[in-house]
Design a protein around this motif. Structure first.
Motif, PDB file in Angstrom:
ATOM      1  N   ARG A  42       0.756  -1.690  -0.007  1.00 21.46           N
ATOM      2  CA  ARG A  42       0.008  -0.066  -0.226  1.00 21.46           C
ATOM      3  C   ARG A  42       1.178   1.374  -0.094  1.00 21.46           C
ATOM      4  O   ARG A  42       2.012   1.509   0.534  1.00 21.46           O
ATOM      5  N   HIS A  98      -7.735  -4.606  13.654  1.00 18.50           N
ATOM      6  CA  HIS A  98      -6.582  -4.220  12.213  1.00 18.50           C
ATOM      7  C   HIS A  98      -6.231  -5.437  11.475  1.00 18.50           C
ATOM      8  O   HIS A  98      -5.080  -5.588  11.052  1.00 18.50           O
ATOM      9  N   ASP A 152      -3.860  -0.571  -3.749  1.00 16.48           N
ATOM     10  CA  ASP A 152      -4.783  -0.003  -3.525  1.00 16.48           C
ATOM     11  C   ASP A 152      -4.229   0.702  -2.297  1.00 16.48           C
ATOM     12  O   ASP A 152      -4.007  -0.678  -0.848  1.00 16.48           O
ATOM     13  N   GLN A 153      -4.761   1.817  -1.475  1.00 17.36           N
ATOM     14  CA  GLN A 153      -4.236   1.790   0.190  1.00 17.36           C
ATOM     15  C   GLN A 153      -5.729   1.458   0.791  1.00 17.36           C
ATOM     16  O   GLN A 153      -6.660   1.125   0.563  1.00 17.36           O
ATOM     17  N   ILE A 154      -5.450   1.311   2.397  1.00 23.73           N
ATOM     18  CA  ILE A 154      -5.758   0.502   3.328  1.00 23.73           C
ATOM     19  C   ILE A 154      -6.587   2.164   3.784  1.00 23.73           C
ATOM     20  O   ILE A 154      -5.829   2.862   4.289  1.00 23.73           O
ATOM     21  N   LYS A 155      -7.983   1.982   3.889  1.00 21.87           N
ATOM     22  CA  LYS A 155      -8.869   3.055   3.947  1.00 21.87           C
ATOM     23  C   LYS A 155      -9.775   3.082   5.353  1.00 21.87           C
ATOM     24  O   LYS A 155     -10.005   1.953   5.302  1.00 21.87           O
ATOM     25  N   ASN A 156     -10.008   3.680   6.094  1.00 20.63           N
ATOM     26  CA  ASN A 156     -10.967   3.656   7.103  1.00 20.63           C
ATOM     27  C   ASN A 156     -10.077   2.731   8.225  1.00 20.63           C
ATOM     28  O   ASN A 156     -10.803   2.220   9.432  1.00 20.63           O
ATOM     29  N   ILE A 157      -9.165   3.419   8.637  1.00 20.23           N
ATOM     30  CA  ILE A 157      -8.081   2.420   9.858  1.00 20.23           C
ATOM     31  C   ILE A 157      -8.629   3.096  10.468  1.00 20.23           C
ATOM     32  O   ILE A 157      -8.606   4.643  11.100  1.00 20.23           O
TER      33      ILE A 157
END
Length: 282
Positions: free
Chosen positions: A61, A229, A273-278
């Protein structure tokens, strides 16, 4: 494949498979809904990166190189403890109504101390020694200052850097190596962020001190993955690593205090792709 990806995947797999689960134990962090933020943790994780071979940015990412450099310069160059001097909002949860995080991070870097050669803050002392006494075994910083902890809105996580200079056979320039000591590391939210920003710091200091970059060693006392996570980490480390990017640092800058976040670039940086809404525990 990116070496940083390999290190990250192996570390995460080891934490999940062999770590200690803190569920049911007394823990300090909580989620926004007030429930305890439990972790799976490993003690004493040590990761090594040879910066002369590759810049350690994940391709699994994207790591925002300008943002992590901005935070680094906020601490090490501006020596600020006020979020109003920072472009991102990562410190908002720990700031008071005036934007201060207390006597933490950049504040400690700006405190001057008496040495035989005169008054220096910790950053200027490092640069002075690298230029004037590079083989010293005493070139280090420490912002975990016990008498000020009660006035810090967050105890420092990455708290100490130790610099060590070597020389490679056949090379004219000296080689700058460093160890980052970190008491605690949120692996998903902050691990590669910290790795990249301190790799940038080593590159910057090497350039202004006319050295080559060498090894960066990252020592983490408590490397943990938060319970919420784990599914994100599992998905992340299932991805296929891509080639590492090329690192660019503005070669015109010879004064550490002249660097900006725009003097750093990652070239040909391909990522998933970015990992979103962490979710972030506080």
């Amino acid at each position: 494949m990116s070496y940083a990806d390999k290190v990250f995947i192996n570390m995460c797999r080891d934490i999940i498979d062999n770590g200690t689960d803190t569920r049911g134990e007394k823990v300090r962090p909580v989620w926004e809904d007030g429930t305890p933020a439990y972790t799976i943790k490993k003690f004493g994780v040590v990761n090594r990166y040879d910066l002369s071979k590759e810049f350690p940015a994940l391709t699994l990412r994207r790591t925002a190189i300008k943002s992590c450099t901005d935070e680094l310069l906020w601490i090490w160059q501006q020596k600020s403890n006020n979020i109003n001097d920072l472009h991102s909002h990562i410190w908002d949860s720990w700031a008071d109504e005036d934007g201060s995080i207390g006597k933490a991070y950049g504040y400690q870097m700006g405190v001057k101390h008496q040495y035989k050669e005169g008054m220096f803050d910790q950053v200027d002392r490092v640069i002075y020694d690298l230029k004037n006494n590079p083989y010293s075994r005493r070139i280090m910083t420490n912002i975990y200052v016990h008498q000020d902890l009660h006035e810090m809105n967050l105890y420092p996580c990455a708290y100490s850097m130790t610099f060590n200079v070597t020389k490679k056979t056949g090379h004219d320039k000296l080689t700058l190596n460093a160890i980052l000591n970190q008491r605690s590391n949120d692996v998903l939210a902050a691990n590669n962020w910290n790795v990249c920003q301190y790799a940038v710091l080593i590159h910057m200091l090497a350039q202004v001190c006319d050295m080559e970059v060498g090894e960066f060693v990252h020592v983490i006392a408590d490397a943990h993955i938060y319970d919420r996570h784990v599914p994100m980490i599992e998905e992340l480390i299932s991805r296929e690593p891509l080639p590492a990017p090329q690192f660019w640092l503005n070669p015109e800058i010879r004064d550490f205090y002249q660097f900006t976040r725009d003097d750093v670039k990652l070239i040909d940086y391909q990522t998933h792709d970015q990992i979103k809404n962490i979710p972030v525990a506080v």
